[in-house]
Design a protein around this motif. Structure first.
Motif, PDB file in Angstrom:
ATOM      1  N   LEU A   1      -6.102  17.498  -8.979  1.00 49.21           N
ATOM      2  CA  LEU A   1      -6.102  18.077 -10.320  1.00 49.21           C
ATOM      3  C   LEU A   1      -6.808  19.427 -10.367  1.00 49.21           C
ATOM      4  N   TYR A   2      -7.523  19.784  -9.283  1.00 46.50           N
ATOM      5  CA  TYR A   2      -8.184  21.083  -9.247  1.00 46.50           C
ATOM      6  C   TYR A   2      -7.269  22.160  -8.677  1.00 46.50           C
ATOM      7  N   ARG A   3      -6.270  21.731  -7.982  1.00 40.78           N
ATOM      8  CA  ARG A   3      -5.418  22.700  -7.290  1.00 40.78           C
ATOM      9  C   ARG A   3      -4.411  23.310  -8.240  1.00 40.78           C
ATOM     10  N   LYS A   4      -4.328  24.652  -8.235  1.00 42.98           N
ATOM     11  CA  LYS A   4      -3.417  25.360  -9.128  1.00 42.98           C
ATOM     12  C   LYS A   4      -2.048  25.562  -8.483  1.00 42.98           C
ATOM     13  N   ASN A   5      -2.041  25.802  -7.179  1.00 41.68           N
ATOM     14  CA  ASN A   5      -0.774  26.144  -6.523  1.00 41.68           C
ATOM     15  C   ASN A   5      -0.177  24.942  -5.797  1.00 41.68           C
ATOM     16  N   PRO A   6       1.146  24.941  -5.610  1.00 34.84           N
ATOM     17  CA  PRO A   6       1.802  23.806  -4.941  1.00 34.84           C
ATOM     18  C   PRO A   6       1.376  23.701  -3.484  1.00 34.84           C
ATOM     19  N   PRO A   7       1.651  22.572  -2.853  1.00 37.12           N
ATOM     20  CA  PRO A   7       1.355  22.447  -1.423  1.00 37.12           C
ATOM     21  C   PRO A   7       2.289  23.363  -0.632  1.00 37.12           C
ATOM     22  N   ASP A   8       1.879  23.685   0.586  1.00 35.90           N
ATOM     23  CA  ASP A   8       2.722  24.527   1.437  1.00 35.90           C
ATOM     24  C   ASP A   8       3.769  23.665   2.132  1.00 35.90           C
ATOM     25  N   PHE A   9       5.018  24.066   2.027  1.00 34.49           N
ATOM     26  CA  PHE A   9       6.082  23.492   2.846  1.00 34.49           C
ATOM     27  C   PHE A   9       6.649  24.633   3.684  1.00 34.49           C
ATOM     28  N   ASP A  10       6.230  24.720   4.936  1.00 32.76           N
ATOM     29  CA  ASP A  10       6.799  25.705   5.845  1.00 32.76           C
ATOM     30  C   ASP A  10       7.979  25.031   6.545  1.00 32.76           C
ATOM     31  N   ILE A  11       9.186  25.476   6.220  1.00 31.14           N
ATOM     32  CA  ILE A  11      10.383  24.847   6.792  1.00 31.14           C
ATOM     33  C   ILE A  11      10.937  25.745   7.886  1.00 31.14           C
TER      34      ILE A  11
ATOM     35  N   SER B   1       0.829  -1.205   0.000  1.00 33.33           N
ATOM     36  CA  SER B   1       0.000   0.000   0.000  1.00 33.33           C
ATOM     37  C   SER B   1       0.870   1.265   0.000  1.00 33.33           C
ATOM     38  N   ILE B   2       2.056   1.165   0.626  1.00 31.40           N
ATOM     39  CA  ILE B   2       2.992   2.295   0.635  1.00 31.40           C
ATOM     40  C   ILE B   2       3.460   2.583  -0.793  1.00 31.40           C
ATOM     41  N   LEU B   3       3.886   1.524  -1.483  1.00 32.76           N
ATOM     42  CA  LEU B   3       4.394   1.701  -2.853  1.00 32.76           C
ATOM     43  C   LEU B   3       3.298   2.204  -3.788  1.00 32.76           C
ATOM     44  N   LYS B   4       2.086   1.742  -3.547  1.00 31.13           N
ATOM     45  CA  LYS B   4       0.961   2.167  -4.382  1.00 31.13           C
ATOM     46  C   LYS B   4       0.695   3.664  -4.189  1.00 31.13           C
ATOM     47  N   ARG B   5       0.737   4.101  -2.935  1.00 32.75           N
ATOM     48  CA  ARG B   5       0.493   5.523  -2.667  1.00 32.75           C
ATOM     49  C   ARG B   5       1.613   6.377  -3.239  1.00 32.75           C
ATOM     50  N   VAL B   6       2.849   5.913  -3.103  1.00 32.73           N
ATOM     51  CA  VAL B   6       3.997   6.650  -3.654  1.00 32.73           C
ATOM     52  C   VAL B   6       3.815   6.846  -5.154  1.00 32.73           C
ATOM     53  N   ALA B   7       3.482   5.795  -5.852  1.00 34.73           N
ATOM     54  CA  ALA B   7       3.313   5.874  -7.311  1.00 34.73           C
ATOM     55  C   ALA B   7       2.199   6.847  -7.677  1.00 34.73           C
ATOM     56  N   LYS B   8       1.103   6.810  -6.925  1.00 32.14           N
ATOM     57  CA  LYS B   8      -0.021   7.695  -7.197  1.00 32.14           C
ATOM     58  C   LYS B   8       0.364   9.153  -6.997  1.00 32.14           C
ATOM     59  N   GLU B   9       1.078   9.426  -5.894  1.00 33.34           N
ATOM     60  CA  GLU B   9       1.499  10.800  -5.611  1.00 33.34           C
ATOM     61  C   GLU B   9       2.431  11.329  -6.695  1.00 33.34           C
ATOM     62  N   ILE B  10       3.406  10.519  -7.068  1.00 33.20           N
ATOM     63  CA  ILE B  10       4.375  10.959  -8.073  1.00 33.20           C
ATOM     64  C   ILE B  10       3.670  11.312  -9.376  1.00 33.20           C
ATOM     65  N   GLU B  11       2.670  10.544  -9.737  1.00 38.98           N
ATOM     66  CA  GLU B  11       1.947  10.822 -10.978  1.00 38.98           C
ATOM     67  C   GLU B  11       1.206  12.158 -10.907  1.00 38.98           C
ATOM     68  N   ILE B  12       0.572  12.436  -9.773  1.00 40.16           N
ATOM     69  CA  ILE B  12      -0.144  13.712  -9.626  1.00 40.16           C
ATOM     70  C   ILE B  12       0.843  14.877  -9.569  1.00 40.16           C
ATOM     71  N   ILE B  13       1.960  14.692  -8.868  1.00 39.79           N
ATOM     72  CA  ILE B  13       2.995  15.731  -8.800  1.00 39.79           C
ATOM     73  C   ILE B  13       3.494  16.065 -10.206  1.00 39.79           C
ATOM     74  N   LYS B  14       3.653  15.036 -11.005  1.00 38.94           N
ATOM     75  CA  LYS B  14       4.099  15.229 -12.387  1.00 38.94           C
ATOM     76  C   LYS B  14       3.045  15.986 -13.188  1.00 38.94           C
ATOM     77  N   GLN B  15       1.790  15.536 -13.113  1.00 38.06           N
ATOM     78  CA  GLN B  15       0.719  16.167 -13.880  1.00 38.06           C
ATOM     79  C   GLN B  15       0.552  17.636 -13.533  1.00 38.06           C
ATOM     80  N   LYS B  16       0.720  17.968 -12.264  1.00 37.37           N
ATOM     81  CA  LYS B  16       0.530  19.354 -11.835  1.00 37.37           C
ATOM     82  C   LYS B  16       1.770  20.209 -12.035  1.00 37.37           C
ATOM     83  N   GLY B  17       2.868  19.609 -12.447  1.00 38.55           N
ATOM     84  CA  GLY B  17       4.084  20.387 -12.673  1.00 38.55           C
ATOM     85  C   GLY B  17       4.786  20.825 -11.411  1.00 38.55           C
ATOM     86  N   PHE B  18       4.661  20.029 -10.339  1.00 41.72           N
ATOM     87  CA  PHE B  18       5.249  20.393  -9.048  1.00 41.72           C
ATOM     88  C   PHE B  18       6.553  19.639  -8.754  1.00 41.72           C
TER      89      PHE B  18
END
Length: 1006
Positions: free
Chosen positions: A358-368, A285-302
């Motif tokens: 896919l609806y979100r235009k801006n990247p996620p917030d990373f407050d470091i 389930s970890i690997l499945k979620r990783v793959a899903k996230e990477i695909e969305i990150i790619k599609q959104k250009g993040f």
């Protein structure tokens, strides 16, 4: 020059304004950007030139606002030295706008440069010089003279009457009307720090620099129609455009050479990072979620956004810097694997899609978050590593009280009257004319930008040069800073990287080092071992009993009481508490409801079935930002796109925007269509609205809880070292005095600074804590440096003579050290030593240490018996440290009248008692009716906490009167095992007379 470009039709000339200012012409203009646009709309103006003074802050916002009304503003800059106009530059196109921003920035980056009288040649721009009679002008092809209506008569007798092709209308618009002109003059007086009556004429605009209707302007220039044509053609030739609809990210597109390489690098890093987080055989389930996230990150250009954050933190780890990654990005398993965050989204059941979809235009917030001591190096690394980088500005605005003070000075009011006006406690009917004007115009300019500051941590890393969007300036930190704030930047698709600083991480880092020094036998601390921390019984004890003074985010009185009410002793409970404490939950009235449902399982079914189904983990109570979005989606029927708009609205930045109001209307329409009761719909929307500006994402709360656990671990096992680190890092919620008290409560022996032991900061040796020289008020840093240099060079000091021989300081600086008893190892009484110091040193240091072959023999003096008492030491400590090192109850005039302890309060629930407490901190707030009420935090004689509530009548009759021991009478109230006293009366007990001056006062009386 403009022939065949525009056909001139006299009746339609509404493009005549070449020099318009907003209030971003700081302390000069008075028009808000939206007011300027509305003026254009109301008068059918198709184009106008926005040219703020040495500023392009408003340009993007005005372009965005104008597009809604089919107006296309021209943008540029009014270049001035102070109030003296040199020239106006207008951008023909986007390239011209970038070049103008770059040109302006050269002056804003170097204060030694003044703006010349002749503009630099910029191909894609027009230049307008203000016309001066008798001045010679050699104009380039793109340069013109600006003629004001008042100068037309002079023009008739000038050689320029025969060269009308190079002349345009110059109607400056700095304010709208007479009130605007008055406001302008007040702003100029504030800027010049002078009385309004003494404001030089050359420092202010002319009263005619106001908005004049196009019809009036055409009439003024009716004898010179060519100037009207020229002006229209000039503005018609300019077109700067930005696309605000897509808001596609304008951040650096590729971290490597290409987006394809970025994708490969991201996958490689994730593959290498999985074992660190999930072991060598992670669940499928970890690997499945990783793959899903990477695909969305790619599609959104993040992809590059994630990689840039990874690179910054890889550098931080290489330097040994502690950091905490938080924000909505903590919902991402990819961020967790890349070590951007330390929050496991699988453990917390955090949905990635809620924050990157896919609806979100801006990247996620990373407050470091970094330690305050490390952030500048991180910032410098970012500027060196990435090409188009700038800090974000914030618009520091006029606040009412500050405006009252400034305008009070401008009108010449006495300080006492200004102080009275700032309190707001006055009868308007009793104010004189000048005071009324101060109040009136302070209200008017409230919210006007005053100066540009630096955002707390926002950094832009752009694909294209920053000057494509605005000019930049160079604040004292030395990093290029934008003239637009984060809201405007996001409007155009520039999303910030948050590089923040806090003291908490400095405390953690320093504690780890102190433990190594003070306990060399102790095993190395792995501060990231969260699995161990979550099971640790000592940490659970501290949480349950709210013994978290000094610990990140959980030490305030409100959080301390909440922890006790919830009886939290686990990580997930603390995550919830970190969000429940936020004003949004409290304001909605759901904090109490959450506590009830958390503590009493039978209450968990009280919520609406739909809400319980949506939020089972929080018992049907909205706690996190995710909960609000879930309720909006499942209960209110909003789409994910609309829910994303709601999420942005909850940030507090966009609540005034139309889109947020549309979402609200859609929410009600959907609920009505689905037969949901209006009362229920209104109540749920009220709760949603209360979150605006305050809502925490669950991942954000989880990130806070990680740091809380790290600090709780250190407090549980190494409390003395942790308190020393807390003191050295500027404390936390409380004053240094309380952290010194907390160290004493954990068995530490508190020592005043010592010449032979102390350092600049506080140190620990075993259980002895030596306060640092740096905590002594008025002891100069140069003196401290001399002491430490001499001691490191030639060893410990033998006595006062040895110190005087080796350290060259004035008698005043030496007196500070003697009064704090830093020479106590000599056994010589302080008073005797003070006399000796004055006899052996001068008032001012005349020379540095002189090396001699033979040490001169110091003269011996005989002194009378000059012993000091412990009470005198305490008053010296108050003077030099700000607080005594003894129990403050020993310093009251009368002995304790009430022996009641805080630990005994549970015996007296609903009973009126009197107890004595030493004031720790206060909090002012307002009731729902706007009346002032207060909360107090005290410690009793034994050092245990007393919490008090002061309702408006009591707060008004028995105010806090500063540091000291108070006698408190009130009713003991118990709520969820928390004891508070509802105060009925309170007074501060008198402190004993300062014994250092007692003898002198006795002699004076005699």
């Amino acid at each position: 020059m403009f022939q065949n470009k525009t056909k001139f039709v006299e009746k339609q000339i509404n493009m005549l304004y070449t020099n318009c200012h907003t209030y971003y012409s700081l302390r000069y203009g008075t028009l808000k950007p939206e007011e300027l646009v509305q003026l254009a709309v109301a008068h059918g103006i198709q184009k106008f030139a926005l040219t703020d003074i040495n500023n392009t802050s408003a340009c993007l916002d005005v372009i965005r606002l104008s597009a809604e009304h089919n107006i296309q503003p021209v943008v540029g800059v009014d270049f001035r030295n102070g109030a003296q106009q040199q020239f106006i530059m207008l951008a023909k196109n986007n390239q011209g706008f970038e070049d103008i921003n770059s040109y302006l920035s050269t002056f804003l980056h170097d204060e030694t440069l003044s703006i010349p009288s002749r503009a630099k040649y910029i191909p894609d721009s027009f230049v307008i010089y203000p016309y001066e009679v008798g001045k010679e002008y050699l104009l380039r092809e793109n340069e013109f003279l600006g003629i004001k209506a008042a100068e037309l008569n002079k023009l008739k007798f000038s050689t320029w009457k025969d060269k009308l092709g190079k002349l345009v209308v110059l109607q400056t618009v700095s304010f709208q009307n007479k009130k605007g002109f008055n406001t302008h003059r007040l702003l100029r007086a504030i800027d010049n720090n002078t009385l309004l009556s003494k404001l030089p004429v050359e420092e202010q605009a002319k009263e005619t620099d106001c908005f004049i209707t196009p019809e009036h302007l055409k009439e003024e220039f009716s004898e010179f129609p060519q100037l009207l044509k020229n002006t229209e053609s000039l503005l018609e030739a300019c077109a700067v455009s930005f696309d605000f609809s897509e808001k596609t990210p304008k951040n650096q597109r590729a971290f490597t050479e290409s987006e394809a390489e970025d994708m490969k690098l991201l996958k490689d890093l994730v593959k290498k990072g999985i074992p660190y987080r999930y072991g060598n055989t992670p669940d499928r389930s970890i690997l499945k979620r990783v793959a899903k996230e990477i695909e969305i990150i790619k599609q959104k250009g993040f992809v590059s956004y994630f990689l840039i954050n990874w690179r910054i933190l890889e550098y931080a780890r290489s330097k040994g810097y502690f950091y905490v990654g938080r924000g909505s990005g903590a919902n991402s398993i990819v961020a967790y694997i890349l070590r951007i965050t330390d929050v496991d989204p699988v453990e917390l059941d955090l949905y990635f899609e809620r924050f990157i979809n896919l609806y979100r235009k801006n990247p996620p917030d990373f407050d470091i978050d970094f330690s305050w001591a490390d952030r500048d190096d991180i910032t410098e690394f970012i500027f060196k590593t990435f090409k188009n980088t700038a800090l974000l500005t914030v618009y520091n605005t006029f606040k009412f009280r500050a405006s009252v003070r400034e305008l009070g000075k401008v009108f010449g009011l006495p300080k006492a009257e200004i102080d009275m006006l700032t309190t707001g406690k006055f009868d308007v009917q009793q104010l004189d004319k000048l005071s009324l004007l101060v109040v009136k115009y302070s209200t008017y300019i409230e919210g006007f930008p005053n100066y540009l500051g630096i955002h707390a941590g926002g950094i832009l890393i752009s694909e294209k040069p920053i000057h494509q969007y605005c000019a930049t300036f160079l604040p004292p930190k030395g990093f290029s800073t934008t003239q637009i704030d984060m809201v405007v930047a996001e409007d155009i698709g520039l999303y910030k990287f948050d590089i923040l600083s806090q003291r908490g991480l400095g405390k953690i880092k320093d504690t780890v080092e102190l433990v190594k020094q003070n306990h060399p036998e102790a095993p190395a601390i792995d501060i990231h071992d969260m699995k161990r921390f979550k099971q640790d019984e000592r940490i659970k004890y501290l949480l349950r009993n709210a013994k978290a003074i000094g610990c990140f985010y959980v030490e305030s009185p409100a959080m301390r009481m909440l922890l006790k009410k919830l009886q939290v002793d686990n990580y997930l409970g603390l995550v919830a508490a970190s969000s429940v404490i936020r004003p949004g939950v409290a304001k909605s009235g759901m904090m109490r409801e959450y506590i009830l449902r958390y503590r009493y399982p039978e209450r968990r079914q009280d919520g609406h079935p739909v809400l319980l189904d949506i939020m089972p983990e929080t018992y049907g109570v909205m706690v996190y930002q995710e909960d609000v979005i879930k309720v909006a989606h499942y209960f209110g029927g909003l789409t994910l796109g609309e829910a994303d708009m709601l999420r942005r609205g909850m940030s507090g930045k966009f609540r005034s925007r139309d889109e947020f109001q549309k979402v609200k209307q859609q929410f009600f329409d959907n609920c009505l269509a689905n037969d949901k009761p209006y009362e229920l719909t209104a109540e749920i929307w009220r709760q949603i609205e209360s979150f605006a500006g305050y809502a925490f994402a669950k991942g954000h709360s989880a990130s806070y809880a990680v740091e809380s656990y790290q600090s709780l671990f250190l407090k549980a096992y190494y409390p003395l070292e942790y308190m020393v680190a807390t003191i050295n890092n500027g404390g936390g919620f409380y004053s240094t005095e309380l952290y010194v008290h907390e160290a004493r409560m954990h068995g530490g022996t508190i020592e005043a600074p010592c010449i032979n032991t102390s350092e600049f900061q506080t140190i620990i040796k075993g259980t002895s804590i030596y306060l640092g020289f740096g905590f002594l008020h008025a002891l100069e840093k140069t003196t401290i440096a001399k002491i430490l240099y001499a001691r490191n060079k030639d060893g410990a000091f033998i006595d006062l003579d040895d110190f005087i021989d080796r350290v060259s300081v004035s008698v005043d600086q030496l007196s500070i050290l003697i009064k704090i008893n830093a020479f106590r190892f000599t056994g010589t009484p302080k008073r005797e030593m003070l006399w000796e110091a004055r006899l052996k040193t001068t008032k001012v240091t005349v020379q540095e240490e002189v090396i001699t072959l033979f040490k001169p023999k110091s003269m011996a003096y005989e002194y009378p018996d000059l012993k000091s008492t412990e009470l005198e030491n305490a008053f010296d400590q108050i003077e030099l440290l700000g607080f005594p090192l003894c129990n403050p109850f020993l310093l009251v005039e009368k002995p304790r009248q009430s022996m009641l302890k805080a630990s005994e309060l549970p015996k007296y629930i609903d009973t009126v008692v009197t107890i004595e407490g030493y004031l720790v901190t206060t909090k002012n707030t307002r009731t729902s009716k706007g009346k002032n009420m207060q909360f107090g935090t005290f410690v009793d004689y034994d050092g245990s906490f007393i919490d008090t509530v002061h309702f408006p009548p009591v707060a008004a009759q028995y105010p806090f009167r500063g540091r000291g021991v108070y006698s408190i009478t009130g009713k003991v109230i118990e709520e969820f095992d928390c004891m508070t006293i509802e105060v009925i009366s309170m007074y501060r007990k008198a402190t004993i007379e300062d014994p250092r001056y007692a003898d002198a006062s006795v002699k004076m009386k005699a």
